[in-house]
Scaffold this motif. Structure first.
Motif, mmCIF file in Angstrom:
data_model
loop_
_atom_site.group_PDB
_atom_site.id
_atom_site.type_symbol
_atom_site.label_atom_id
_atom_site.label_comp_id
_atom_site.label_asym_id
_atom_site.label_seq_id
_atom_site.Cartn_x
_atom_site.Cartn_y
_atom_site.Cartn_z
ATOM 1 N N SER A 243 0.834 -1.209 0.000
ATOM 2 C CA SER A 243 0.000 0.000 0.000
ATOM 3 C C SER A 243 0.865 1.254 0.000
ATOM 4 C CB SER A 243 -0.927 0.000 1.224
ATOM 5 O OG SER A 243 -1.846 -1.062 1.164
ATOM 6 N N ARG A 244 1.921 1.257 0.807
ATOM 7 C CA ARG A 244 2.819 2.413 0.860
ATOM 8 C C ARG A 244 3.601 2.555 -0.449
ATOM 9 N NH1 ARG A 244 3.913 0.125 6.271
ATOM 10 N NH2 ARG A 244 2.679 1.298 7.777
ATOM 11 N N LEU A 245 3.987 1.431 -1.036
ATOM 12 C CA LEU A 245 4.707 1.484 -2.305
ATOM 13 C C LEU A 245 3.814 2.026 -3.422
ATOM 14 C CD1 LEU A 245 6.667 -1.893 -2.138
ATOM 15 C CD2 LEU A 245 7.646 0.405 -2.012
ATOM 16 N N LYS A 246 2.547 1.692 -3.403
ATOM 17 C CA LYS A 246 1.615 2.224 -4.409
ATOM 18 C C LYS A 246 1.531 3.741 -4.309
ATOM 19 C CE LYS A 246 -2.335 -0.035 -4.919
ATOM 20 N NZ LYS A 246 -3.544 -0.822 -4.535
ATOM 21 N N VAL A 247 1.518 4.244 -3.084
ATOM 22 C CA VAL A 247 1.494 5.703 -2.887
ATOM 23 C C VAL A 247 2.794 6.320 -3.390
ATOM 24 C CG1 VAL A 247 1.435 7.533 -1.162
ATOM 25 C CG2 VAL A 247 -0.106 5.569 -0.938
ATOM 26 N N ALA A 248 3.911 5.684 -3.065
ATOM 27 C CA ALA A 248 5.218 6.213 -3.470
ATOM 28 C C ALA A 248 5.368 6.269 -4.976
ATOM 29 C CB ALA A 248 6.336 5.360 -2.860
ATOM 30 N N TYR A 249 4.805 5.276 -5.666
ATOM 31 C CA TYR A 249 4.889 5.246 -7.129
ATOM 32 C C TYR A 249 3.742 5.996 -7.804
ATOM 33 C CZ TYR A 249 8.747 1.888 -7.306
ATOM 34 O OH TYR A 249 9.974 1.287 -7.202
ATOM 35 N N GLY A 250 2.713 6.329 -7.023
ATOM 36 C CA GLY A 250 1.561 7.028 -7.593
ATOM 37 C C GLY A 250 0.744 6.161 -8.540
ATOM 38 N N VAL A 251 0.573 4.886 -8.194
ATOM 39 C CA VAL A 251 -0.173 3.958 -9.041
ATOM 40 C C VAL A 251 -1.282 3.314 -8.228
ATOM 41 C CG1 VAL A 251 1.799 3.496 -10.531
ATOM 42 C CG2 VAL A 251 1.392 2.028 -8.543
ATOM 43 N N ASP A 252 -2.299 2.826 -8.937
ATOM 44 C CA ASP A 252 -3.395 2.091 -8.300
ATOM 45 C C ASP A 252 -3.256 0.585 -8.495
ATOM 46 O OD1 ASP A 252 -4.717 4.419 -7.420
ATOM 47 O OD2 ASP A 252 -5.591 4.693 -9.417
ATOM 48 N N SER A 253 -2.631 0.191 -9.581
ATOM 49 C CA SER A 253 -2.529 -1.228 -9.919
ATOM 50 C C SER A 253 -1.278 -1.861 -9.314
ATOM 51 C CB SER A 253 -2.491 -1.402 -11.437
ATOM 52 O OG SER A 253 -2.202 -2.740 -11.781
#
Length: 277
Positions: A243-253
């Protein structure tokens, strides 16, 4: 520890999420193997601790015959049915590493490889068994990999991985994984007591992964499995990390290949004396 790897679930994770070894690993092995030889020696390779067969399959592309040995029947089932399905020159036996010289004929192998497994059974005795089954001029090569804690193209992602591995997951690794943390440097001195020619090889590669693949890779680790065994009622620690990595990369998938993962591959090599003994 053995039970952590001897289940169908962990074997499936190995097949799906463990990396295939880069070509430069095998190029290095062949460079050492062919040095001082009149021709190419590609008849017989033995892959000890072969797991689900990643390394075994790659060796089968170069050798006439490959024997994969592993103590986990679950891992070998995955190797036979999936990763090495249809690879006719690779065979597998359920055997522990300490039985190498009982299973393989003396002086018969061109190469003995140990891929991401040596740290669990390394000893002078095991290296002596490798020496015994190798032909003169044969090579023992033990290679492994780890995340690099630096070199990330996203500073926040690097911080999250450092926090997860150094501050959380590391305490759950088996004590023998310390050999991985120091890139087999300590094992090289033991190897040098047995083999007349030794060296250590290290190289970094950046690999593209999706967040789903990163999560699967972490879930295949012994430390992750140890954490679950010791904390059966806790949340899966990979879920908040992703979940934190998705935020860091700015992605939903979680399926988009966004992670440029810096991996460090390292190997210790011993070559049997070419002279008659």
């Amino acid at each position: 520890m053995a039970t952590l790897f001897n289940t169908p679930e962990i074997a499936e994770f190995y097949v799906k999420y463990r990396p295939v070894y880069p070509a430069f690993v095998y190029d290095k092995i062949f460079q050492v193997l062919d040095d001082g030889s009149a021709g190419k020696n590609r008849q017989f390779a033995v892959d000890v601790g072969c797991g689900s067969g990643q390394s075994t399959r790659q060796l089968a592309e170069h050798f006439d015959r490959v024997l994969g040995l592993d103590s986990s029947e679950a891992q070998l089932n995955e190797a036979r049915s999936k990763f090495c399905s249809g690879v006719s020159n690779a065979v597998f036996r359920c055997e522990t590493a300490d039985r190498l010289s009982e299973v393989v004929e003396d002086g018969s192998a061109d190469v003995v490889t140990i891929a991401t497994a040596l740290h669990f059974f390394a000893s002078k005795s095991f290296f002596e068994k490798c020496l015994k089954v190798l032909k003169n001029g044969g090579v023992m090569a033990a290679y492994c990999y780890s995340f690099k804690m630096d070199g990330w193209d996203n500073v926040e992602v690097g911080r999250l991985f450092q926090e997860f591995f150094r501050d959380f997951l590391r305490e759950y690794f088996d004590q023998r994984v310390k050999h991985v943390f120091n890139k087999y440097e300590d094992l090289l001195s033991i190897l040098a007591e047995v083999f007349p020619k030794t060296e250590r090889f290290i190289r970094t590669a950046v690999e593209k992964r999706s967040l789903n693949e990163v999560g699967g890779f972490i879930r295949s680790m012994s430390a992750y499995r140890s954490y679950l065994e010791q904390n059966p009622n806790c949340e899966d620690p990979v879920i908040p990390l992703i979940s934190r990595l998705k935020v860091a990369y700015g992605v939903d998938s979680e399926d988009e290949p966004v992670v440029n993962m810096p991996m460090e591959y390292f190997m210790i090599i011993g070559k049997k004396n070419l002279k008659k003994i």
